[in-house]
Design an enzyme around this catalytic site. Structure first.
Site, PDB file in Angstrom:
ATOM      1  N   ARG A  15       8.159 -41.114   0.298  1.00  0.00           N
ATOM      2  CA  ARG A  15       6.976 -40.270   0.109  1.00  0.00           C
ATOM      3  C   ARG A  15       6.515 -40.293  -1.356  1.00  0.00           C
ATOM      4  NH1 ARG A  15       9.471 -34.831   2.526  1.00  0.00           N
ATOM      5  NH2 ARG A  15      11.292 -35.781   1.579  1.00  0.00           N
ATOM      6  N   LYS A  74      10.925 -35.059  -4.559  1.00  0.00           N
ATOM      7  CA  LYS A  74      12.353 -34.709  -4.543  1.00  0.00           C
ATOM      8  C   LYS A  74      12.777 -34.078  -5.866  1.00  0.00           C
ATOM      9  CE  LYS A  74      14.583 -35.295  -1.465  1.00  0.00           C
ATOM     10  NZ  LYS A  74      14.689 -34.455  -0.226  1.00  0.00           N
ATOM     11  N   TYR A  93      10.208 -30.262  -4.639  1.00  0.00           N
ATOM     12  CA  TYR A  93      11.363 -29.644  -3.982  1.00  0.00           C
ATOM     13  C   TYR A  93      12.518 -29.740  -4.976  1.00  0.00           C
ATOM     14  CZ  TYR A  93       9.241 -29.956   0.725  1.00  0.00           C
ATOM     15  OH  TYR A  93       8.446 -29.809   1.823  1.00  0.00           O
ATOM     16  N   HIS A  95      15.679 -27.577  -4.874  1.00  0.00           N
ATOM     17  CA  HIS A  95      16.991 -27.274  -4.271  1.00  0.00           C
ATOM     18  C   HIS A  95      18.054 -27.034  -5.347  1.00  0.00           C
ATOM     19  CE1 HIS A  95      15.476 -27.972  -0.295  1.00  0.00           C
ATOM     20  NE2 HIS A  95      14.996 -29.136  -0.665  1.00  0.00           N
ATOM     21  N   GLU A 117      10.202 -25.324  -1.921  1.00  0.00           N
ATOM     22  CA  GLU A 117      10.894 -24.691  -0.792  1.00  0.00           C
ATOM     23  C   GLU A 117      10.973 -23.168  -0.907  1.00  0.00           C
ATOM     24  OE1 GLU A 117      12.275 -26.665  -3.018  1.00  0.00           O
ATOM     25  OE2 GLU A 117      14.219 -25.930  -3.689  1.00  0.00           O
ATOM     26  N   SER A 133       9.490 -29.548   8.377  1.00  0.00           N
ATOM     27  CA  SER A 133      10.339 -29.156   9.506  1.00  0.00           C
ATOM     28  C   SER A 133       9.734 -29.676  10.805  1.00  0.00           C
ATOM     29  CB  SER A 133      10.462 -27.636   9.590  1.00  0.00           C
ATOM     30  OG  SER A 133      11.224 -27.153   8.533  1.00  0.00           O
ATOM     31  N   ASP A 197      16.378 -19.514  21.689  1.00  0.00           N
ATOM     32  CA  ASP A 197      16.295 -18.798  20.413  1.00  0.00           C
ATOM     33  C   ASP A 197      16.858 -17.399  20.609  1.00  0.00           C
ATOM     34  OD1 ASP A 197      15.267 -17.547  17.856  1.00  0.00           O
ATOM     35  OD2 ASP A 197      14.241 -19.459  17.708  1.00  0.00           O
ATOM     36  N   SER A 219      19.177 -17.302  23.501  1.00  0.00           N
ATOM     37  CA  SER A 219      20.328 -18.098  23.082  1.00  0.00           C
ATOM     38  C   SER A 219      21.602 -17.252  23.108  1.00  0.00           C
ATOM     39  CB  SER A 219      20.079 -18.637  21.668  1.00  0.00           C
ATOM     40  OG  SER A 219      21.172 -19.400  21.241  1.00  0.00           O
ATOM     41  N   LEU A 239      18.402 -22.424  11.992  1.00  0.00           N
ATOM     42  CA  LEU A 239      18.781 -22.215  10.598  1.00  0.00           C
ATOM     43  C   LEU A 239      20.063 -21.390  10.629  1.00  0.00           C
ATOM     44  CD1 LEU A 239      17.167 -23.021   8.039  1.00  0.00           C
ATOM     45  CD2 LEU A 239      16.301 -20.702   7.986  1.00  0.00           C
ATOM     46  N   VAL A 266      19.044 -31.837  13.776  1.00  0.00           N
ATOM     47  CA  VAL A 266      17.969 -31.804  12.773  1.00  0.00           C
ATOM     48  C   VAL A 266      18.370 -30.891  11.616  1.00  0.00           C
ATOM     49  CG1 VAL A 266      15.561 -31.107  12.395  1.00  0.00           C
ATOM     50  CG2 VAL A 266      16.193 -32.322  14.486  1.00  0.00           C
ATOM     51  N   ASP A 269      23.501 -29.205   8.971  1.00  0.00           N
ATOM     52  CA  ASP A 269      24.352 -28.554   7.978  1.00  0.00           C
ATOM     53  C   ASP A 269      25.815 -28.739   8.357  1.00  0.00           C
ATOM     54  OD1 ASP A 269      22.386 -26.942   9.316  1.00  0.00           O
ATOM     55  OD2 ASP A 269      23.839 -25.315   9.323  1.00  0.00           O
ATOM     56  N   VAL A 297      20.597 -37.196  10.371  1.00  0.00           N
ATOM     57  CA  VAL A 297      19.973 -37.691   9.134  1.00  0.00           C
ATOM     58  C   VAL A 297      19.340 -36.512   8.383  1.00  0.00           C
ATOM     59  CG1 VAL A 297      18.095 -39.137   8.241  1.00  0.00           C
ATOM     60  CG2 VAL A 297      19.614 -40.019  10.022  1.00  0.00           C
ATOM     61  N   ASN A 299      17.165 -36.521   5.804  1.00  0.00           N
ATOM     62  CA  ASN A 299      15.769 -36.607   5.318  1.00  0.00           C
ATOM     63  C   ASN A 299      14.918 -37.359   6.336  1.00  0.00           C
ATOM     64  OD1 ASN A 299      16.947 -39.081   4.754  1.00  0.00           O
ATOM     65  ND2 ASN A 299      15.716 -39.440   2.933  1.00  0.00           N
ATOM     66  N   ILE A 300      14.831 -36.772   7.521  1.00  0.00           N
ATOM     67  CA  ILE A 300      14.091 -37.407   8.621  1.00  0.00           C
ATOM     68  C   ILE A 300      12.628 -37.686   8.235  1.00  0.00           C
ATOM     69  CG2 ILE A 300      13.330 -37.145  11.024  1.00  0.00           C
ATOM     70  CD1 ILE A 300      15.817 -35.399  11.515  1.00  0.00           C
TER      71      ILE A 300
END
Ligand SMILES: NC(=O)c1ccc[n+]([C@@H]2O[C@H](COP(=O)([O-])OP(=O)(O)OC[C@H]3O[C@@H](n4cnc5c(N)ncnc54)[C@H](O)[C@@H]3O)[C@@H](O)[C@H]2O)c1
Length: 372
Positions: A15, A74, A93, A95, A117, A133, A197, A219, A239, A266, A269, A297, A299-300
């Protein structure tokens, strides 16, 4: 102001901060844009595309040295540390909570760092995370579709409705931006979809967004176990709080699953919702555990770089234009959403989460900006 757009150097990152249309908006507003040679190539934009709208093609060194704002995607990586300097504005971003070394460099060099973020929309949402996302959720379904194929080590199930054949079941956990993205694609392929959910409001909203082949389930353990037994693919889009030590799907639960089923994590974690999850890369995206293919992965969106660049630029550009037009202090003072993203200010750490996680002193954005 001078806006600098470097080429991303992270592995498999294609990107770029903005499109030629985005650059055009800076130039039309009277700003100068320096862009590193080939910065847009991974997203399908040539240097000529940027030159046509008034950008100046430069080296990385020149971009970092001559710009007021560094506009990127990034976090700052070690080869970029040498370019950090007092008063440089970094908009990306960051982080920082996951990166002590970078945090210490940005503090020492007294940069002003605003992280995508952490920018909030005032309603508890994170507008600069949402589009990525959504792409990650969609990519998570595409990965499941791919790795369910026998040529890719799967059971040979086509995740789509085919007449004369039992319709596959795809379970999606989490009805946020990623989960809705995954459910949109999975359902449009004709699959039976179960979307789980714990937030009933999220499920109610999903009811109006998604077609009737999506079942909306609370859920709990009972529903989850049923989904584990019957699904051909599980796509994890929730999350999971970093502080939790338990899991939603344990290693033992994999024994309940159909042979050859796929888990597309996705959320990705490690030690999180899925006990057996370990992050993978686009170079080596899958592994098997208890016979279940795992795709995780982290960083889809980079796989869909052109779409991701446009989608990200759509949400970051208004903030970047505002910083350029008003100056960073005024932009931060007058915009509560942007101010939530202020992580570093001239040697102060202004992001609470990072100060707690890395045990470093915290000063509020309001204090450093003298807002009473
Ligand atoms: N792999 C990648 O490249 C990539 C890219 C972007 C985002 N992500 C990750 O995707 C995940 C989802 O992001 P998002 O923006 O959609 O988050 P979100 O906060 O919008 O949605 C998460 C949903 O999970 C639900 N949830 C929480 N606990 C649950 C439980 N026990 N069972 C079922 N649902 C539960 C929440 O109620 C919420 O609706 C995040 O972990 C994010 O970091 C990954």
């Amino acid at each position: 102001m001078i806006i600098g757009i470097p080429k991303e150097i992270k592995n498999n990152e294609y990107r770029v901060a903005t499109t030629p249309d985005g650059v055009n908006q800076f130039v039309k507003s009277g700003h100068r844009v320096l862009i590193e040679k080939n910065a847009g190539v991974g997203s399908g934009y040539s240097d000529e595309d940027y030159i046509k709208v008034g950008a100046i093609i430069s080296t990385a060194e020149e971009v970092y040295k001559s710009s007021d704002i560094i506009y990127k995607v990034k976090e700052i990586l070690p080869p970029e540390y040498k370019y950090m300097r007092e008063d440089l504005i970094i908009f990306t971003y960051l982080h920082s909570n996951a990166n002590r070394e970078m945090t210490e460099v940005l503090l020492k060099e007294k940069v002003i760092g605003i992280s995508y973020e952490d920018i909030e929309d005032g309603k508890g949402g994170f507008p600069l995370l949402k589009p990525m996302s959504e792409l990650a959720g969609k990519g998570g379904f595409i990965a499941a579709l791919n790795y369910a194929q026998s040529i890719n080590g799967g059971s040979g199930i086509l995740l789509a409705r085919v007449h004369g054949v039992k319709t596959p079941l795809v379970t999606i956990i989490g009805a946020g931006a990623a989960g809705i993205g995954a459910a949109e694609l999975a359902s449009s392929f004709g699959n039976k979809v179960s979307l789980l959910d714990i937030d009933l409001n999220r499920l109610e909203e999903a009811k109006y967004k998604l077609p009737p082949n999506v079942e909306l389930l609370y859920s709990d353990r009972g529903n989850l176990e049923k989904c584990l037994r019957e699904s051909d693919a599980i796509i994890n889009c929730l999350l999971w709080p970093k502080t939790r030590k338990d899991h939603l799907i344990y290693a033992d639960d994999l024994k309940l699953m159909k042979k050859g089923a796929v888990i597309s994590d996705v959320s990705c974690d490690e030690g999180g919702a899925i006990e057996t999850c370990k992050a993978t890369s686009h170079d080596n995206p899958i592994y098997k555990h208890t016979g279940i293919v795992h795709y995780a992965v982290d960083n889809i969106p980079s796989a869909f770089s052109r779409t991701a660049t446009t989608s990200l630029s759509n949400v970051t550009l208004p903030f970047a234009l505002s910083i350029a037009a008003n100056g960073v202090d005024n932009a931060l003072i007058n915009n509560d959403s942007l101010r939530k993203g202020l992580s570093f200010y001239k040697g102060n750490l202004t992001l609470k989460e990072t100060s707690i996680k890395l045990d470093l002193p915290y000063t509020s954005p309001e204090e450093v900006l003298n807002i009473v």
